[in-house]
Design a protein around this motif. Structure first.
Motif, short mmCIF file in Angstrom:
data_model
loop_
_atom_site.label_atom_id
_atom_site.label_comp_id
_atom_site.label_asym_id
_atom_site.label_seq_id
_atom_site.Cartn_x
_atom_site.Cartn_y
_atom_site.Cartn_z
N THR A 8 -16.65 10.98 -15.11
CA THR A 8 -16.08 11.90 -14.14
C THR A 8 -17.21 12.40 -13.25
O THR A 8 -18.38 12.18 -13.55
CB THR A 8 -15.36 13.07 -14.83
N THR A 9 -16.87 13.06 -12.16
CA THR A 9 -17.92 13.65 -11.32
C THR A 9 -18.65 14.72 -12.11
O THR A 9 -19.87 14.67 -12.29
CB THR A 9 -17.33 14.25 -10.03
N SER A 10 -17.90 15.71 -12.56
CA SER A 10 -18.41 16.69 -13.50
C SER A 10 -17.22 17.20 -14.29
O SER A 10 -16.09 17.21 -13.78
CB SER A 10 -19.13 17.85 -12.80
N THR A 11 -17.45 17.60 -15.51
CA THR A 11 -16.33 18.06 -16.34
C THR A 11 -15.74 19.35 -15.78
O THR A 11 -14.54 19.59 -15.92
CB THR A 11 -16.76 18.25 -17.80
N ASN A 12 -16.54 20.18 -15.12
CA ASN A 12 -15.98 21.37 -14.49
C ASN A 12 -15.01 20.99 -13.37
O ASN A 12 -13.96 21.60 -13.21
CB ASN A 12 -17.09 22.27 -13.93
N ASP A 13 -15.37 19.96 -12.59
CA ASP A 13 -14.47 19.51 -11.53
C ASP A 13 -13.16 19.01 -12.14
O ASP A 13 -12.06 19.35 -11.66
CB ASP A 13 -15.11 18.37 -10.73
#
Length: 240
Positions: A8-13
């Motif tokens: 993923t791009t970032s897990t927060n995203d």
């Protein structure tokens, strides 16, 4: 629920998706744009560490008291490492250190509903099994380096989930003074004279006295004055 992604791009995203609800964890093997504090990039080799985000919905928590969630998370992380025999300390605001080396990093992002929080993303990177780091990084360390053994990463993640659930419930049930005291007691270099850097690059020396419930770091300067600093107003100068 723990959702395990390859990339993923970032897990927060990814965790912004409303299908993820309170208590869910988004765990990715690889992030193409992982983020840390102060705009730093978070890099991690695939299959070695843990990069994940826990979604919480602390609607009971006033915006002015949001640092209490940071305290609950930080204490929960030290609880997690203690399960594996690793003694750690909290470097304000929420980095976790073993000795003078960084074991973990956090990026918390909040959404608000009027005067209270509505949804918070607890983005966490834990160095688990990595044994070689980019030499440009100042002071990283992993669980494997500290103990000489490798870990089942899902087991570590589930341990964190249990520890965080317990500390979150402590916060939700109003036992905030005890939580604040635990955070202060576990602070990195509490009572120690350290070097700090202001945003303009100038340095100062001060003793760490503690932290306010609202998150300000309390420092006693060489002139004897107590001063308080928000996160972006001052930073540690790391020991080499």
């Amino acid at each position: 629920m723990i959702y395990h992604l390859d990339t993923t791009t970032s897990t927060n995203d990814d965790a912004r998706d409303p299908r993820y609800r309170h208590g869910d964890i988004v765990w990715a093997e690889h992030q193409t744009a992982g983020r840390g504090q102060r705009g730093h990039q978070w890099l991690s080799p695939e299959g070695e560490n843990l990069t994940f985000t826990m979604v919480v919905e602390p609607r009971f928590l006033p915006v002015t008291e949001q640092f209490l969630l940071c305290e609950a998370l930080s204490v929960a992380l030290t609880d997690t490492f203690a399960v594996y025999g690793i003694e750690t300390r909290i470097k304000w605001t929420n980095d976790i250190y073993a000795g003078d080396r960084k074991l973990e990093g956090v990026l918390i992002e909040h959404n608000y509903a009027g005067a209270t929080l509505s949804r918070s993303l607890l983005g966490i990177g834990i160095n688990v099994n990595q044994t070689e780091f980019d030499p440009s990084l100042p002071n990283p360390v992993s669980m494997a380096q500290l103990t000489g053994r490798r870990y089942d990463r899902r087991q570590v993640l589930e341990t964190f989930e249990r520890c965080m659930t317990a500390r979150y419930e402590q916060l939700e049930h109003g036992d905030r003074n005890a939580l604040q005291e635990e955070y202060r007691r576990r602070m990195y270099d509490l009572g120690v004279r350290r070097t700090f850097r202001y945003p303009d690059g100038s340095l100062t020396h001060a003793v760490i006295e503690g932290v306010r419930p609202t998150g300000e770091l309390i420092l006693r300067h060489d002139d004897g004055a107590l001063r308080e600093y928000l996160f972006k107003e001052i930073e540690f100068v790391l020991r080499k």
